[in-house]
Design an enzyme around this catalytic site. Structure first.
Site, PDB file in Angstrom:
ATOM      1  N   GLU A  20      -5.023  -1.162   3.993  1.00  0.00           N
ATOM      2  CA  GLU A  20      -5.365  -2.203   3.020  1.00  0.00           C
ATOM      3  C   GLU A  20      -4.085  -2.876   2.544  1.00  0.00           C
ATOM      4  O   GLU A  20      -3.168  -2.222   2.065  1.00  0.00           O
ATOM      5  CB  GLU A  20      -6.116  -1.588   1.834  1.00  0.00           C
ATOM      6  CG  GLU A  20      -6.569  -2.620   0.810  1.00  0.00           C
ATOM      7  CD  GLU A  20      -7.379  -2.014  -0.315  1.00  0.00           C
ATOM      8  OE1 GLU A  20      -7.548  -2.700  -1.341  1.00  0.00           O
ATOM      9  OE2 GLU A  20      -7.838  -0.870  -0.181  1.00  0.00           O
ATOM     10  N   ARG A  21      -4.039  -4.195   2.695  1.00  0.00           N
ATOM     11  CA  ARG A  21      -2.847  -4.972   2.335  1.00  0.00           C
ATOM     12  C   ARG A  21      -1.623  -4.494   3.112  1.00  0.00           C
ATOM     13  O   ARG A  21      -0.514  -4.436   2.584  1.00  0.00           O
ATOM     14  CB  ARG A  21      -2.577  -4.936   0.830  1.00  0.00           C
ATOM     15  CG  ARG A  21      -3.776  -5.270  -0.034  1.00  0.00           C
ATOM     16  CD  ARG A  21      -4.344  -6.643   0.276  1.00  0.00           C
ATOM     17  NE  ARG A  21      -5.546  -6.907  -0.513  1.00  0.00           N
ATOM     18  CZ  ARG A  21      -6.326  -7.976  -0.330  1.00  0.00           C
ATOM     19  NH1 ARG A  21      -6.054  -8.844   0.620  1.00  0.00           N
ATOM     20  NH2 ARG A  21      -7.397  -8.154  -1.090  1.00  0.00           N
ATOM     21  N   LYS A  81      -6.745   6.619  -8.633  1.00  0.00           N
ATOM     22  CA  LYS A  81      -7.267   5.339  -9.113  1.00  0.00           C
ATOM     23  C   LYS A  81      -8.699   5.589  -9.550  1.00  0.00           C
ATOM     24  O   LYS A  81      -9.568   5.907  -8.724  1.00  0.00           O
ATOM     25  CB  LYS A  81      -7.223   4.282  -8.004  1.00  0.00           C
ATOM     26  CG  LYS A  81      -7.845   2.939  -8.385  1.00  0.00           C
ATOM     27  CD  LYS A  81      -7.755   1.957  -7.218  1.00  0.00           C
ATOM     28  CE  LYS A  81      -8.404   0.627  -7.571  1.00  0.00           C
ATOM     29  NZ  LYS A  81      -8.314  -0.351  -6.444  1.00  0.00           N
ATOM     30  N   GLU A  87     -11.980  -1.426 -10.221  1.00  0.00           N
ATOM     31  CA  GLU A  87     -12.464  -2.185  -9.068  1.00  0.00           C
ATOM     32  C   GLU A  87     -13.560  -1.437  -8.298  1.00  0.00           C
ATOM     33  O   GLU A  87     -13.559  -1.355  -7.072  1.00  0.00           O
ATOM     34  CB  GLU A  87     -11.301  -2.529  -8.137  1.00  0.00           C
ATOM     35  CG  GLU A  87     -10.253  -3.399  -8.795  1.00  0.00           C
ATOM     36  CD  GLU A  87      -9.129  -3.787  -7.861  1.00  0.00           C
ATOM     37  OE1 GLU A  87      -8.712  -4.954  -7.892  1.00  0.00           O
ATOM     38  OE2 GLU A  87      -8.663  -2.905  -7.106  1.00  0.00           O
ATOM     39  N   ASP A 101      -1.779  -8.528 -11.502  1.00  0.00           N
ATOM     40  CA  ASP A 101      -1.835  -7.898 -10.180  1.00  0.00           C
ATOM     41  C   ASP A 101      -0.777  -8.481  -9.249  1.00  0.00           C
ATOM     42  O   ASP A 101      -1.090  -9.293  -8.379  1.00  0.00           O
ATOM     43  CB  ASP A 101      -3.242  -8.087  -9.579  1.00  0.00           C
ATOM     44  CG  ASP A 101      -3.466  -7.232  -8.340  1.00  0.00           C
ATOM     45  OD1 ASP A 101      -2.619  -6.384  -8.025  1.00  0.00           O
ATOM     46  OD2 ASP A 101      -4.506  -7.412  -7.686  1.00  0.00           O
ATOM     47  N   GLU A 112       5.003   0.445 -11.332  1.00  0.00           N
ATOM     48  CA  GLU A 112       4.493   0.219  -9.980  1.00  0.00           C
ATOM     49  C   GLU A 112       4.926  -1.161  -9.515  1.00  0.00           C
ATOM     50  O   GLU A 112       4.589  -2.178 -10.127  1.00  0.00           O
ATOM     51  CB  GLU A 112       2.972   0.348  -9.942  1.00  0.00           C
ATOM     52  CG  GLU A 112       2.383   0.141  -8.544  1.00  0.00           C
ATOM     53  CD  GLU A 112       0.880   0.389  -8.486  1.00  0.00           C
ATOM     54  OE1 GLU A 112       0.438   1.417  -9.050  1.00  0.00           O
ATOM     55  OE2 GLU A 112       0.161  -0.440  -7.893  1.00  0.00           O
ATOM     56  N   GLU A 159       1.468  -8.724  -0.908  1.00  0.00           N
ATOM     57  CA  GLU A 159       0.043  -9.043  -0.957  1.00  0.00           C
ATOM     58  C   GLU A 159      -0.221 -10.472  -1.413  1.00  0.00           C
ATOM     59  O   GLU A 159      -0.892 -11.245  -0.730  1.00  0.00           O
ATOM     60  CB  GLU A 159      -0.672  -8.049  -1.870  1.00  0.00           C
ATOM     61  CG  GLU A 159      -2.144  -8.331  -2.049  1.00  0.00           C
ATOM     62  CD  GLU A 159      -2.801  -7.365  -3.019  1.00  0.00           C
ATOM     63  OE1 GLU A 159      -3.971  -7.590  -3.355  1.00  0.00           O
ATOM     64  OE2 GLU A 159      -2.154  -6.394  -3.448  1.00  0.00           O
ATOM     65  N   GLU A 203       7.679 -19.372  -5.509  1.00  0.00           N
ATOM     66  CA  GLU A 203       7.074 -19.635  -6.817  1.00  0.00           C
ATOM     67  C   GLU A 203       6.812 -21.124  -6.986  1.00  0.00           C
ATOM     68  O   GLU A 203       5.748 -21.526  -7.481  1.00  0.00           O
ATOM     69  CB  GLU A 203       7.981 -19.137  -7.935  1.00  0.00           C
ATOM     70  CG  GLU A 203       7.404 -19.362  -9.328  1.00  0.00           C
ATOM     71  CD  GLU A 203       8.307 -18.863 -10.441  1.00  0.00           C
ATOM     72  OE1 GLU A 203       7.788 -18.573 -11.533  1.00  0.00           O
ATOM     73  OE2 GLU A 203       9.534 -18.746 -10.210  1.00  0.00           O
TER      74      GLU A 203
END
EC number: 3.2.1.139
Length: 837
Positions: A175-176, A295, A299, A377, A399, A405, A523
């Site tokens: 995932e990602r 987790k 979600e 996120d 984190e 991502e 950005e």
């Protein structure tokens, strides 16, 4: 300190490299007699046990010296005296037992080490065996950079937790993950061949990472089968000699879905017993397991809130099971509920504090709350998460995300440490005192023993590990910052460049400039003024789709309408989020005049005509920034191309393809975002660029045979909102037009869509002479998540250079569909040299 540099490496590009060695290439140096005199005659590793990091340090030194000097150096383990130059590596205790006392060694903490190269005998001594191994890699890094300085210094980690998280699934997908399939799992089991795992262990140890969570936080309970626990033991056996402990992610509902219980209530006696037994079983296979990553209630994941238990009670369930074994729980603070945007005070950014603040002090001592650096996120810019300033009695870890991502998914160059440093160096002003974020999560500020950092990395089987050679700078720098968050992004980057590409000053300067400009450029063309990354948050998290940010329950909102934009997060009139910070910071963000422009739309809802501190309006800043960012992306490509012949061809061509793609995709981003807000606000660009492309030929305006117009959604991801597709998946399409521009030499840019599920082929012709051809195979070439739609993810722009045309010539594109991909085409542009469009 006397610094000696003998910078005479074997330059050139004779030998192709695939990136597998990363920064541990230890490339050969062609150096003088004085340089050769620095080669030690012996290596003394003070532990003969093959699974020990000190033994590994000896092997790494031997192999590294062989690569750098081209000479073999013998290793011994049982004696200390040597008649000639030597390297001694081990722990302080091992040295004292084998070699006697040593003067002037500073205090060492945790995994710290001391290195002394001033005498003929080089001493590399750690507080423990991991520290000794780190010192060995430090010594080799110096030599591999041509640095033969005479040094004596100690270095200690800022925090004990320096983890990486891999979001690998049991079926081998990630995932990602943008670097290929898992190096750990395939078809529901641990892979048999762990060669790549050992190579990854070397990379992690060299940057002083001390633990790796091998499976996805969206965990599959089948990891807990007996077969897989045995496989997990094999993985741990590979990591152990490198001082890297293994950790695992858990699915909270495992007692019910896997264990056969009728509940997963964390206070239920049967659940407690079940997790205790499972934990004991895991430690039978992995006796040095680092711990668990959890987790929960996030979600759609199960958790303690299902049973009206607190998150602290949920975390302590695992803490109690781990405590006898010395393991820790990394409990993610990424918890939030679905929200209704029509509620003006609803705000996902508030969730972490709302869920965790009242639980401060209720977590067991071996629980660490793992907090994403920002409250949403992994966006292109966020303020620091206020949760760091609300947990006084709870250990925390920050984190970060190495895998890109929301930030280009390794198909775009984005060097991340400058972004991370905006968070690490931020002063939270807790109790009106200096409170740098790095001091809070490390445990220093609140005097806590546990703390540190975790990074979502997601390496894969691709030889580049992450999908791009240049993306590896982010993993290297993460390890450096996890050890010392005061480290300098530019200095770390340049160490990485020398280790990865050699010493050529032009290479060093070009990659330094490219990398340092990459995050500001991304950005600028993806989302600025604190509006978040304006990507599609409902699908791939990759291409542009600003409308997807609103009218959903996920809470990553911009609240954009025809007159205004931004989240009002003030206490006085908005969601109240700013009030979650300590008083001084809250006051700064509450006041629009003291809020930095780069976070204006994060904290305030304003008219498009609101004037920034720069003097520009919000909307004009949007227009200008997106043009500026895309322009920089063109320059990144030009800088890299200037290095042709100075970098081996395999890596050079690999990076060229990605930077060519990024140069095109940045224009797709630029046009999509500018067109969207121009359409929404109705406010023109004062420089009349937006919506005006005099060099373009819209595909739908060409003469079509076998093609038909197709209205693209979202509209802004096609020039003029319309593209063309073949009339059927078996029909070859032709689009033709007569060139009306003056005769001359042009660059020919083509915008098309590369859909997953087919590999269409296109050819472009001038008067029936082919000037270029390509295939829709992005899914095989690039690293980002593919799309099955015509949208901002699949939109691709390429360029054929130096095409000679005459006024009146016939320009023709032939598209041959394949699978579900109907050879989609957006536009063609004939650009005078130097014009970007």
């Amino acid at each position: 300190m006397r610094v000696l540099f003998f910078l005479a490496p074997l330059l050139g590009s004779a030998t192709a490299e695939n990136g597998l060695a990363g920064w541990l290439r230890h490339a050969s140096l062609s150096c003088s007699h004085q340089c050769q005199s620095k080669l030690p005659a012996n290596i003394i590793a003070l532990n003969a046990t093959e699974s020990s990091p000190v033994y590994t340090a000896g092997i790494e030194l031997q192999q590294g010296l062989k690569g750098i000097y081209g000479s073999h150096v013998d290793i011994s383990h049982d004696k200390c005296q040597t008649p000639s130059a030597a390297v001694i590596v081990g722990t302080l205790e091992q040295y004292r037992k084998t070699c006697g006392s040593l003067k002037d060694v500073p205090d060492l903490d945790g995994d710290g080490f001391w290195i002394d190269t001033k005498d003929t005998v080089v001493h590399i001594l750690g507080s423990n065996e991991k520290g000794a191994l780190y010192g060995a890699f430090e010594y080799l890094s110096m030599l591999a950079q041509g640095n033969f300085s005479e040094v004596a210094y100690a270095t200690n980690p800022v925090a004990p937790i320096r983890w990486v998280n891999e979001w690998d699934n049991m079926d081998g997908s990630i995932e990602r993950g943008y670097g290929g399939p898992s190096i750990f799992f395939k078809d529901g089991a641990i892979v048999e061949d762990l060669t790549r795992v050992k190579q990854y262990a070397r990379l992690l140890a060299s940057i002083r990472v001390n633990a790796v969570v091998v499976n996805n936080v969206n965990a599959n309970a089948t990891l807990l089968t007996t077969e897989n626990l045995e496989g997990l033991g094999r993985i741990a056996d590979v990591f152990r000699p490198y001082g890297v402990q293994v950790g695992v992610s858990l699915n909270y509902a495992s007692p019910e879905t896997f264990g056969g219980l009728d509940t997963f209530d964390p206070l239920d006696a049967s659940v407690i017993k079940w997790w205790t037994n499972i934990t004991d079983q895991i430690y039978e296979h992995v006796p040095d397991l680092a711990g668990y990553l959890v987790k929960a209630n996030s979600e759609g994941q199960p958790g303690p809130l299902t049973y009206n238990r607190t998150l602290a009670e949920g975390a302590n369930l695992f803490a109690n099971a781990l405590q006898p074994h010395g393991g820790i729980v990394m409990f993610r603070a990424f918890v939030y509920d679905q929200l209704n945007e029509t509620n003006w005070t609803a705000d996902r950014a508030k969730a972490a504090v709302e869920f965790f603040k009242e639980l401060d002090g209720k977590f067991d001592e071996n629980v660490v709350v793992q907090i994403k650096y920002g409250p949403i996120d992994f966006q292109v810019r966020e303020p620091v998460s206020p949760l760091f300033a609300n947990l006084f009695n709870t250990s925390t870890a920050i984190e970060l995300q190495v895998t890109q991502e929301y930030l280009g998914q390794q198909s775009h160059l984005v060097y991340l440490p400058p972004l991370w440093k905006t968070i690490l160096d931020f002063d939270l002003r807790i109790d009106h005192k200096a409170s740098l974020t790095r001091d809070v999560y490390s445990g220093k500020h609140f005097n806590r023993k546990l703390g540190g950092s975790a990074a979502v990395v997601n390496v894969g089987t691709n030889t580049t590990w992450l999908g791009s050679h240049l993306a590896m700078s982010n993993l290297y720098a993460y390890g450096r910052l996890a050890w010392d968050p005061t480290d300098d992004p530019k200095g770390m980057l340049q160490d990485w460049i020398r280790l990865t590409f050699g010493f050529d000053e032009k290479v060093l300067d070009a990659i330094t400039q490219m990398s340092m400009e990459s995050w500001p450029a991304y950005e600028n063309y993806s989302g600025n003024l604190g509006i978040q990354t304006l990507t599609d948050i409902l699908y791939t998290h990759y291409g542009p789709n600003p409308a997807s940010q609103d009218d959903n329950g996920w809470g990553q909102w911009t609240r954009a309408d025809r007159t205004s934009i931004g989240m009002d997060r003030t206490v006085s009139n908005g969601t109240g989020y700013s009030g979650q910070y300590p008083d001084e910071i809250a006051a700064m963000y509450e006041d629009i005049d003291t809020t930095p422009d780069n976070l204006l739309l994060w904290f305030h809802h304003v008219n498009y005509t609101h004037q920034l501190h720069s003097g520009k309006t919000v909307i004009q800043h949007f227009y200008d920034a997106h043009y500026s960012g895309a322009e920089t992306a063109q320059y990144l490509l030009a800088q890299w191309q200037s290095l042709k012949g100075k970098i081996d061809e395999e890596r050079y061509e690999h990076v060229v393809r990605r930077l060519e793609y990024q140069a095109g995709h940045s224009i797709i981003w630029r046009d999509a975002i500018n067109d969207f807000y121009h359409n929404l606000s109705g406010i023109p660009d004062q420089f009349k660029r937006v919506g005006r492309h005099p060099w373009r030929i819209e595909a739908e305006n060409m003469s079509l045979d076998g093609y038909r117009p197709y209205t693209v959604s979202p509209f802004e991801t096609a020039s003029g909102s319309v593209a063309i597709v073949t009339t059927s998946n078996e029909t070859v399409g032709t689009a033709t037009t007569n060139i009306k521009l003056p005769s001359g030499t042009y660059d020919l840019a083509v915008n098309y869509y590369d859909l997953y599920g087919g590999k269409s082929q296109w050819g472009v012709y001038v008067n029936d002479k082919k000037v270029g051809e390509w295939q829709g195979n992005n899914e095989d070439v690039f690293s980002h998540t593919p799309s099955i739609y015509l949208d901002g993810h699949s939109a691709t722009r390429l360029k054929f250079r130096d095409v000679k045309v005459k006024k009146g010539d016939t320009l023709k594109i032939i598209g041959k569909p394949d699978g579900v991909e109907p050879a989609p085409l957006d536009y063609v542009a004939l650009l005078p040299q130097g014009i970007v469009d």
